[in-house]
Design a protein around this motif. Structure first.
Motif, mmCIF file in Angstrom:
data_model
loop_
_atom_site.group_PDB
_atom_site.id
_atom_site.type_symbol
_atom_site.label_atom_id
_atom_site.label_comp_id
_atom_site.label_asym_id
_atom_site.label_seq_id
_atom_site.Cartn_x
_atom_site.Cartn_y
_atom_site.Cartn_z
ATOM 1 N N THR A 41 3.885 -3.698 2.524
ATOM 2 C CA THR A 41 3.920 -4.769 1.522
ATOM 3 C C THR A 41 3.378 -4.288 0.181
ATOM 4 O OG1 THR A 41 3.675 -6.494 3.198
ATOM 5 C CG2 THR A 41 3.027 -7.069 0.946
ATOM 6 N N ASN A 42 2.337 -3.407 0.222
ATOM 7 C CA ASN A 42 1.713 -2.902 -1.009
ATOM 8 C C ASN A 42 2.343 -1.610 -1.507
ATOM 9 O OD1 ASN A 42 -0.945 -4.522 -1.759
ATOM 10 N ND2 ASN A 42 -0.732 -4.557 0.472
ATOM 11 N N HIS A 43 3.446 -1.201 -0.860
ATOM 12 C CA HIS A 43 4.201 -0.021 -1.293
ATOM 13 C C HIS A 43 3.320 1.227 -1.412
ATOM 14 C CE1 HIS A 43 7.500 -2.766 -2.091
ATOM 15 N NE2 HIS A 43 6.700 -3.499 -2.854
ATOM 16 N N PHE A 44 2.391 1.359 -0.476
ATOM 17 C CA PHE A 44 1.518 2.538 -0.464
ATOM 18 C C PHE A 44 2.319 3.736 0.034
ATOM 19 C CE2 PHE A 44 -1.476 5.346 1.794
ATOM 20 C CZ PHE A 44 -2.379 5.613 0.776
ATOM 21 N N LYS A 45 2.353 4.809 -0.766
ATOM 22 C CA LYS A 45 3.152 5.990 -0.443
ATOM 23 C C LYS A 45 2.315 7.240 -0.245
ATOM 24 C CE LYS A 45 6.969 3.616 -0.948
ATOM 25 N NZ LYS A 45 7.759 3.218 0.250
ATOM 26 N N ALA A 46 0.999 7.118 -0.258
ATOM 27 C CA ALA A 46 0.087 8.259 -0.074
ATOM 28 C C ALA A 46 0.231 9.295 -1.179
ATOM 29 C CB ALA A 46 0.284 8.916 1.296
ATOM 30 N N ARG A 47 0.560 8.826 -2.384
ATOM 31 C CA ARG A 47 0.552 9.749 -3.521
ATOM 32 C C ARG A 47 -0.874 10.206 -3.786
ATOM 33 N NH1 ARG A 47 4.668 5.929 -4.952
ATOM 34 N NH2 ARG A 47 3.018 4.447 -5.471
ATOM 35 N N ARG A 48 -1.023 11.378 -4.373
ATOM 36 C CA ARG A 48 -2.349 11.958 -4.582
ATOM 37 C C ARG A 48 -3.228 10.999 -5.383
ATOM 38 N NH1 ARG A 48 -5.205 14.994 -8.351
ATOM 39 N NH2 ARG A 48 -6.732 16.439 -7.441
ATOM 40 N N GLY A 49 -4.376 10.628 -4.804
ATOM 41 C CA GLY A 49 -5.322 9.749 -5.474
ATOM 42 C C GLY A 49 -5.018 8.272 -5.333
ATOM 43 N N GLU A 50 -3.895 7.913 -4.715
ATOM 44 C CA GLU A 50 -3.538 6.510 -4.532
ATOM 45 C C GLU A 50 -4.431 5.892 -3.449
ATOM 46 O OE1 GLU A 50 0.466 3.808 -3.564
ATOM 47 O OE2 GLU A 50 0.441 5.973 -3.159
ATOM 48 N N MET A 51 -4.977 4.708 -3.720
ATOM 49 C CA MET A 51 -5.903 4.067 -2.793
ATOM 50 C C MET A 51 -5.372 2.709 -2.372
ATOM 51 S SD MET A 51 -9.883 2.890 -3.383
ATOM 52 C CE MET A 51 -9.432 1.348 -4.195
ATOM 53 N N LEU A 52 -5.601 2.385 -1.114
ATOM 54 C CA LEU A 52 -5.266 1.063 -0.613
ATOM 55 C C LEU A 52 -6.382 0.579 0.300
ATOM 56 C CD1 LEU A 52 -3.172 -1.248 -0.374
ATOM 57 C CD2 LEU A 52 -2.307 -0.093 1.687
ATOM 58 N N ILE A 53 -6.891 -0.635 0.053
ATOM 59 C CA ILE A 53 -7.902 -1.258 0.899
ATOM 60 C C ILE A 53 -7.212 -2.164 1.912
ATOM 61 C CG2 ILE A 53 -9.802 -2.906 0.931
ATOM 62 C CD1 ILE A 53 -10.708 -1.810 -1.750
ATOM 63 N N LEU A 54 -7.538 -2.015 3.194
ATOM 64 C CA LEU A 54 -6.991 -2.863 4.245
ATOM 65 C C LEU A 54 -7.997 -3.976 4.558
ATOM 66 C CD1 LEU A 54 -5.606 -0.156 6.717
ATOM 67 C CD2 LEU A 54 -4.444 -1.248 4.792
ATOM 68 N N PRO A 55 -7.614 -5.234 4.394
ATOM 69 C CA PRO A 55 -8.558 -6.332 4.646
ATOM 70 C C PRO A 55 -8.706 -6.617 6.146
ATOM 71 C CG PRO A 55 -6.440 -7.214 3.973
ATOM 72 C CD PRO A 55 -6.306 -5.725 3.903
ATOM 73 N N ASP A 56 -9.855 -7.123 6.518
ATOM 74 C CA ASP A 56 -10.041 -7.573 7.898
ATOM 75 C C ASP A 56 -9.860 -9.093 7.967
ATOM 76 O OD1 ASP A 56 -12.367 -8.721 6.969
ATOM 77 O OD2 ASP A 56 -13.706 -7.223 7.862
ATOM 78 N N LYS A 57 -10.046 -9.670 9.143
ATOM 79 C CA LYS A 57 -9.786 -11.097 9.350
ATOM 80 C C LYS A 57 -10.721 -11.981 8.543
ATOM 81 C CE LYS A 57 -8.046 -10.450 14.047
ATOM 82 N NZ LYS A 57 -8.258 -10.757 15.493
ATOM 83 N N SER A 58 -11.949 -11.500 8.268
ATOM 84 C CA SER A 58 -12.938 -12.321 7.571
ATOM 85 C C SER A 58 -12.904 -12.150 6.056
ATOM 86 C CB SER A 58 -14.334 -11.982 8.088
ATOM 87 O OG SER A 58 -14.655 -10.634 7.795
ATOM 88 N N GLY A 59 -11.942 -11.371 5.567
ATOM 89 C CA GLY A 59 -11.857 -11.139 4.123
ATOM 90 C C GLY A 59 -12.630 -9.939 3.649
#
Length: 473
Positions: A41-59
């Motif tokens: 959904t966030n179009h994360f492609k693992a480009r160098r330095g690209e960051m993505l935070i994965l949320p848990d159930k409690s936010g």
């Protein structure tokens, strides 16, 4: 800064996954479901330095993904070096919210220490002149119990010191202020410090240092620090401290003068390196020499065509007043050599030719002895601290010939400027002495993880590692 790290006691911490593009595919297979859907959904492609935070159930945060780009080729992976670019971790320590994190990878001890170094230097910010300081609480990284936290902190603090000194404008970092910074460092480690300033330099036979700085409002000075085991091997660190370089009477064009507050980058790096040596207690008889001057224009300015004496006794014809750093270094190298040291290291933002040859990220170094070069090259590889050996090519030595003096401070032609500068310096060091000359840029022209635009420490980790292995603790 000690609260940047937590020693591993098995407590829960948010995992950080370092993923190449291929690694991302594998990770998605292992984490099918909501996590994989979030990544897509966030179009994360693992480009160098690209960051993505994965949320848990409690936010809160369940995990962090950090891209590494494409996998390296067979030649790199065959070398045994991890495909992970350790220094991308430097982008996380400012980007992540406060909390405790751990790398979800089994890194070897050396790579883990590099990761910790990247995490630490990634928190750096230069806010001295900002009316409102950033409100920032750094996240914490879990380190294995056997990590050398004292070494990590020493090298991180050395980088912070070098960056702060270089980033400070020349109006607030002239020869006097550079002396004060050296005094503060010496006091921190109970080191002896002596300063020779102004006309006393002539009386003490440092004529080249005096000549370069005598036209400035702040008098030139030689800063001399001593520390360590009097019976240990003698190590001398020499730094070019030209706090601002106008070019002198060979005035620089405005575009080339813009960054000249960084012309004391050699001194800044040497002070940082010296701090790490003292903080980690290397078994050496350490001496630090800093020539702190401003190359200014005024009635007392030295001129093209002048013939100046040196501490060594050699006369120098001035071909260009913008080749002043090597003059300051020459007197200091002569003094360094006088004590027959085991090793001399000098660092200087010396030539534009070095930048033309290797760019801003790779620092060239010059040595005579192949065994010294081998030791430093091994340290460069281990620390992932880019430096490259350039030759002291004797065939260019006569380019420095003068008809009316022992030597000219520049060659008469446009080629091989970094080499001819190193050849000039080599005349002031005995051929039998182990000597390393580093021609650094000391500046990041663009930001990358852990390395913001501005002053930079270059070669410091590699040099420290070599000193560690040469002298121990």
């Amino acid at each position: 800064m000690e609260n940047l790290f937590v020693v591993d006691k098995g407590r829960p911490a948010c995992p950080i996954y370092l993923l190449t593009k291929q690694g991302l595919k594998d990770w998605l297979e292992d984490h099918a479901g909501k996590q994989a859907a979030w990544v897509e959904t966030n179009h994360f492609k693992a480009r160098r330095g690209e960051m993505l935070i994965l949320p848990d159930k409690s936010g809160g945060i369940e995990a962090v993904l950090l891209g590494q780009g494409a996998s390296q080729g067979a030649s790199e992976s065959a070398s045994g070096r991890s495909e992970i670019d350790i220094f991308t971790i430097g982008s996380l320590s400012k980007a992540l919210p406060s909390g405790v994190y751990r790398l979800a990878h089994d890194l070897d001890a050396e790579d883990m220490e590099l990761a910790a170094h990247a995490w630490m230097i990634g928190t750096y910010h230069f806010d001295k002149y900002l009316p409102q300081k950033p409100d920032f609480e750094a996240p914490q990284l879990v380190l294995p119990k056997d990590c050398r936290l004292d070494r990590i902190m020493a090298l991180g603090e050395a980088v912070f010191l070098a960056r702060d000194l270089i980033n400070t404008p020349a109006a607030d970092m002239g020869p006097v202020e550079l002396e004060m910074a050296a005094l503060k460092l010496a006091e921190k480690f109970d080191a002896e410090i002596d300063v020779i300033a102004g006309d006393a330099l002539v009386e003490a036979n440092y004529p080249l240092i005096h000549a370069v700085g005598r036209a400035a409002y702040d008098a030139p000075r030689l800063i001399d620090i001593r520390w360590g085991n009097p019976e240990g091997k003698k190590l001398v660190l020499v730094g070019k401290g030209v706090c601002f370089d106008s070019g002198g009477l060979n005035l620089k064009p405005g575009a080339y003068m813009d960054l000249m507050k960084k012309d004391m980058g050699g001194a800044a790096n040497i002070l940082g390196l010296a701090g790490a040596v003292m903080q980690c207690g290397l078994d050496v008889n350490l001496r630090v020499l800093i020539g702190a001057v401003e190359n200014a224009i005024g009635p007392e300015a030295f001129r093209p065509g002048d013939i100046l004496p040196s501490r060594q006794g050699m006369t120098v014809e001035i071909g260009n007043t913008d080749a002043e750093g090597r003059l300051v270094l020459a007197d200091m190298l002569t003094e360094a050599e006088s004590e027959q040291p085991d090793l001399i290291i000098d660092m200087a933002t010396l030539t534009g030719a070095a930048r033309t040859a290797l760019g801003p990220e790779v620092a060239p170094f010059f040595v005579r002895q192949d065994n010294v070069a081998h030791d430093l090259e091994a340290a460069v590889q281990a620390e992932n601290d880019p430096m490259w050996r350039l030759p002291l090519w004797a065939g260019y030595d006569d380019w420095l010939s003068s008809r009316i003096a022992d030597v000219r401070n520049i060659s008469s032609g446009p080629h091989a400027g970094a080499i001819t500068a190193a050849l000039f310096l080599s005349r002031f060091v005995d051929r039998k002495t182990d000597w390393i000359h580093c021609d650094i840029y000391a500046w990041n022209p663009k930001s990358s993880p852990g390395r913001p635009v501005g002053g930079e420490a270059q070669g410091m980790r590699a040099l420290f590692r070599m000193l560690e292995q040469r002298y121990g603790r």
